[in-house]
Design an enzyme around this catalytic site. Structure first.
Site, PDB file in Angstrom:
ATOM      1  N   CYS A  66      11.456  43.998   8.632  1.00  0.00           N
ATOM      2  CA  CYS A  66      11.256  42.899   7.470  1.00  0.00           C
ATOM      3  C   CYS A  66      13.357  42.383   7.959  1.00  0.00           C
ATOM      4  CB  CYS A  66      12.006  43.748   6.361  1.00  0.00           C
ATOM      5  SG  CYS A  66      12.741  42.639   5.144  1.00  0.00           S
ATOM      6  N   CYS A 180      10.718  36.081   9.279  1.00  0.00           N
ATOM      7  CA  CYS A 180       9.804  36.863   7.374  1.00  0.00           C
ATOM      8  C   CYS A 180       8.767  37.167   7.984  1.00  0.00           C
ATOM      9  CB  CYS A 180      10.219  35.699   6.262  1.00  0.00           C
ATOM     10  SG  CYS A 180       9.497  36.698   5.285  1.00  0.00           S
TER      11      CYS A 180
HETATM   12  N1  DGL Z   1       9.881  41.389   4.279  1.00  0.00           N
HETATM   13  C1  DGL Z   1      10.944  40.415   4.066  1.00  0.00           C
HETATM   14  C2  DGL Z   1      11.856  39.410   4.961  1.00  0.00           C
HETATM   15  O1  DGL Z   1      11.164  39.815   5.877  1.00  0.00           O
HETATM   16  C3  DGL Z   1      10.298  39.166   2.818  1.00  0.00           C
HETATM   17  C4  DGL Z   1      11.341  38.305   1.822  1.00  0.00           C
HETATM   18  C5  DGL Z   1      11.911  39.084   1.486  1.00  0.00           C
HETATM   19  O2  DGL Z   1      12.260  40.536   0.636  1.00  0.00           O
HETATM   20  O3  DGL Z   1      13.036  38.456  -0.025  1.00  0.00           O
HETATM   21  O4  DGL Z   1      12.641  38.977   4.460  1.00  0.00           O
END
Ligand code: DGL
Length: 267
Positions: A66, A180
């Site tokens: 993430c 993301c």
């Molecule tokens: N998987 C998250 C990222 O890579 C998704 C976005 C989020 O949770 O706001 O930033």
């Protein structure tokens, strides 16, 4: 491995391909999605708890799948892991390395959540690549929630993507970091808007390579003697995680276990 939702499954898939013999546990913190607009201090505490939970379960490596969690909480995850002698593989740096290596013009774009952009993590990482780069960062607060929601792609999301891409087109970037883990799902849309010549850099492949290098250098890699297992934990609704996750991973998820992450919720 953990993510705020199902986006990290794009990273998991690369790891399943590169490290088929390993066992994986993936935690989707769907109850707290989206990380991109959460208070950074609360998010760091949440990440500490998740790292403790996964490492307490016996993980030999922690992958932060993430970008927001990496940007805000890599330090805290490393602290928890270091106490147990475990390495951490994050997503930001491997992408910055690739982007700096492949850009011709030196104009690199970053599309990411608000927290990721505000943290400056990509900018810092790109600055450390030993090349003079012109970096254009764009916050896309509505894109990951749209993808996580699982709604069919419509004209609305196309317009949203066009609006986020406009500053990147103006800056004439030749390389775009998908900052993301949800964004590889809209890569076809972004590629059409930006044009074929713009290179899109997602994290999965680089993270899988980094995980492999780390396990091998520590003597922790399993012998290639068959397929390992994988299983899923999530903090929110299990059925929607399984439905959406199956579409993201394009493999069966099997049982998904609902868990609580104690001591760091937002209620
Ligand atoms: N998987 C998250 C990222 O890579 C998704 C976005 C989020 O949770 O706001 O930033």
């Amino acid at each position: 491995m953990f993510d705020s939702g199902v986006g990290g499954l794009t990273v998991l898939h690369e790891c399943l391909v590169s490290l088929p013999e390993e066992d994986f546990v993936y935690l989707g913190d769907t109850a707290m999605f989206p990380y991109g607009t959460r208070d950074p201090d609360l998010l760091r505490e949440r990440i500490r708890r998740i790292a403790e939970l996964l490492l307490g379960d016996g993980a030999k490596l922690l992958v932060i799948a993430c970008n927001t969690a990496t940007s805000i909480g890599e330090g805290v995850a490393r602290e928890v892991a270091a106490e147990r002698g475990v390495d951490v593989v994050p997503v930001v740096e491997p992408q910055a390395e690739i982007a700096a290596a492949i850009t011709d013009s030196g104009r690199v774009g970053v599309l990411a959540t608000r927290n990721t952009v505000e943290s400056g993590a990509y900018r810092r990482s790109l600055e450390q690549q030993g090349r003079s780069l012109e970096v254009t960062e764009v916050e896309a607060p509505d894109l990951a929630p749209f993808i996580q929601d699982g709604s069919p792609f419509d004209e609305g999301v196309l317009e949203m993507a066009r609006a986020y891409c406009a500053p990147l087109k103006r800056a004439e970037v030749d390389t775009l970091i998908l900052g993301c883990t949800h964004y590889p799902l809209v890569a076809p849309m972004l590629q059409r808007i930006l044009g074929r010549d713009v290179r899109l850099v997602s994290g999965g492949h680089a993270v899988a390579a980094a995980a492999q290098r780390t396990l091998e250098s520590r003597g922790l890699a399993r012998l290639p003697d068959g397929e390992g297992a994988y299983r899923f934990l999530c903090t929110g609704d299990v059925d929607s995680f399984r439905d959406l996750g199956t579409r993201f991973l394009q493999m069966p998820l099997g049982e998904v276990e609902r868990i609580e992450v104690h001591g760091a919720d937002y209620s």
